[in-house]
Enzyme design. Structure first.
Site, PDB file in Angstrom:
ATOM      1  N   ASN A 237      46.218  39.613  44.889  1.00 46.42           N
ATOM      2  CA  ASN A 237      47.604  39.348  45.288  1.00 46.42           C
ATOM      3  C   ASN A 237      48.340  40.678  45.162  1.00 46.42           C
ATOM      4  OD1 ASN A 237      50.252  38.625  45.604  1.00 46.42           O
ATOM      5  ND2 ASN A 237      50.373  37.322  43.787  1.00 46.42           N
TER       6      ASN A 237
ATOM      7  N   LYS B 234      51.228  41.407  45.989  1.00 46.09           N
ATOM      8  CA  LYS B 234      52.677  41.273  45.765  1.00 46.09           C
ATOM      9  C   LYS B 234      53.416  42.239  46.706  1.00 46.09           C
ATOM     10  CE  LYS B 234      51.690  39.508  41.207  1.00 46.09           C
ATOM     11  NZ  LYS B 234      52.096  39.266  39.835  1.00 46.09           N
TER      12      LYS B 234
ATOM     13  N   HIS C  77      53.551  30.516  43.642  1.00 45.07           N
ATOM     14  CA  HIS C  77      53.416  31.558  42.620  1.00 45.07           C
ATOM     15  C   HIS C  77      54.638  31.512  41.697  1.00 45.07           C
ATOM     16  CE1 HIS C  77      53.064  35.434  40.676  1.00 45.07           C
ATOM     17  NE2 HIS C  77      51.799  35.442  41.043  1.00 45.07           N
TER      18      HIS C  77
ATOM     19  N   GLU D 272      56.399  33.719  40.554  1.00 43.66           N
ATOM     20  CA  GLU D 272      57.500  34.598  40.964  1.00 43.66           C
ATOM     21  C   GLU D 272      58.347  33.931  42.051  1.00 43.66           C
ATOM     22  OE1 GLU D 272      54.999  38.026  41.622  1.00 43.66           O
ATOM     23  OE2 GLU D 272      54.648  38.119  39.463  1.00 43.66           O
TER      24      GLU D 272
ATOM     25  N   GLU E  38      47.913  30.267  36.326  1.00 38.24           N
ATOM     26  CA  GLU E  38      48.507  31.555  35.994  1.00 38.24           C
ATOM     27  C   GLU E  38      49.572  31.354  34.913  1.00 38.24           C
ATOM     28  OE1 GLU E  38      47.757  34.549  39.452  1.00 38.24           O
ATOM     29  OE2 GLU E  38      49.813  33.846  39.477  1.00 38.24           O
TER      30      GLU E  38
ATOM     31  N   GLY F 251      51.327  40.276  34.612  1.00 32.22           N
ATOM     32  CA  GLY F 251      51.894  41.621  34.607  1.00 32.22           C
ATOM     33  C   GLY F 251      52.287  42.120  33.230  1.00 32.22           C
TER      34      GLY F 251
ATOM     35  N   SER G 291      46.854  39.198  34.209  1.00 28.31           N
ATOM     36  CA  SER G 291      46.282  40.378  33.543  1.00 28.31           C
ATOM     37  C   SER G 291      44.758  40.351  33.507  1.00 28.31           C
ATOM     38  CB  SER G 291      46.865  40.542  32.143  1.00 28.31           C
ATOM     39  OG  SER G 291      48.274  40.736  32.212  1.00 28.31           O
TER      40      SER G 291
HETATM   41  P1  13P Z   1      48.623  40.512  37.118  1.00 19.29           P
HETATM   42  O1  13P Z   1      47.126  40.538  37.377  1.00 19.29           O
HETATM   43  O2  13P Z   1      49.306  41.791  37.514  1.00 19.29           O
HETATM   44  O3  13P Z   1      48.962  40.042  35.754  1.00 19.29           O
HETATM   45  O4  13P Z   1      49.231  39.416  38.146  1.00 19.29           O
HETATM   46  C1  13P Z   1      48.651  38.168  38.189  1.00 19.29           C
HETATM   47  C2  13P Z   1      49.238  37.433  39.319  1.00 19.29           C
HETATM   48  O5  13P Z   1      50.408  37.097  39.319  1.00 19.29           O
HETATM   49  C3  13P Z   1      48.376  37.147  40.486  1.00 19.29           C
HETATM   50  O6  13P Z   1      48.988  36.271  41.364  1.00 19.29           O
END
Ligand code: 13P
Length: 246
Positions: free
Chosen positions: A9, A11, A93, A95, A164, A170, A208
């Site tokens: 992903n 982002k 997601h 976010e 997640e 992150g 992560s």
């Molecule tokens: P990270 O791997 O940067 O923690 O992000 C995970 C994520 O949100 C994947 O959709």
């Protein structure tokens, strides 16, 4: 045994030059022993489709509209994504839930729109740190998944689920393999009650995941791959996670 899926992903990262390098680096490392996909920002779908067309690598988007078409400025429909050869689309997601106030019902409608155009929705669920500390993890992920199961009905077996934990995204704080497995087992049990295909469904872990923790997470019985944020932006790291999965 279920085949694993590792999906990047990206982002809101990338540009023409860095994307080309990243995709070339991943493609040059094939073959992988698992399914591999990248979910890229909308403007880069066309070039991703060209770059990966001759490979078995898959691509997708990070969101789609719940609507078929119409006056929805800024939205992108599942039908449009299908025209660009997308195989997957991430929906729900954290976010999107957090910064765009997406409800469980909206996420479910997006998953349904994706499936109706032949895309596999990667449906994200996960609790915040406050919810985990309040002992609400199970209730939260079950509520989130239940909305999608209900909307998809007999097609529920066609989605991919991604667990997640919001506190692990992150942050460099990763769920322990035992913590992740416990939630994955709950999700599998919930899927089993809804579809005869639950044992074949891929449930990904995201939060992560890096080359140095991928093996221990991916060796858990109900962890069928990863949804990778930060580590999907470096070819070497992403490839290392794909190797750990396959
Ligand atoms: P990270 O791997 O940067 O923690 O992000 C995970 C994520 O949100 C994947 O959709």
């Amino acid at each position: 045994m279920r085949r694993k899926l590792v999906a990047g992903n990206w982002k809101m990262h990338g540009n023409h030059r860095s994307n080309a390098e990243l995709l070339a680096g991943i493609a040059a490392s094939r073959p992988f022993g698992c399914d591999v996909a990248v979910c890229v920002p909308y403007p880069y779908l066309a070039e991703t489709a060209v770059a990966l067309a001759a490979s078995d690598l898959r691509w997708g988007a990070q969101d789609c509209s719940a609507h078929e078409q119409g006056a929805y400025t800024g939205e992108v429909s599942a039908a449009m994504l299908a025209e660009f050869g997308c195989r997957y689309v991430i929906v729900g997601h954290s976010e999107r839930r957090q910064f765009h106030a997406e409800s469980d019902a909206l996420v479910a409608d997006k998953a349904k729109a994706a499936l109706s155009h032949g895309l596999t929705p990667i449906v994200c669920v996960g609790e915040t740190l406050a919810q985990r500390e309040a002992g609400q993890t199970e209730a939260v992920v079950k509520r989130q998944l239940s909305a999608v199961i209900h909307a998809l009905g007999h097609c529920a077996g066609e989605m991919v689920v991604a667990y997640e934990p919001v506190w692990a995204i992150g942050t460099g704080k990763v769920a322990t393999p035992e913590q992740a497995q416990a939630v994955h087992a709950l999700l599998r049990a919930q899927l089993k009650a809804a579809t005869p295909h639950a044992d074949q469904m891929q449930i990904l872990y995201g939060g992560s995941m890096k080359p140095d923790n991928a093996v221990s997470l991916l060796s858990q019985p109900d962890i069928d791959g990863g949804l990778i944020g930060g580590a999907s932006l470096k070819a070497a790291d992403f490839v290392a996670i794909c190797r750990a999965a396959g």
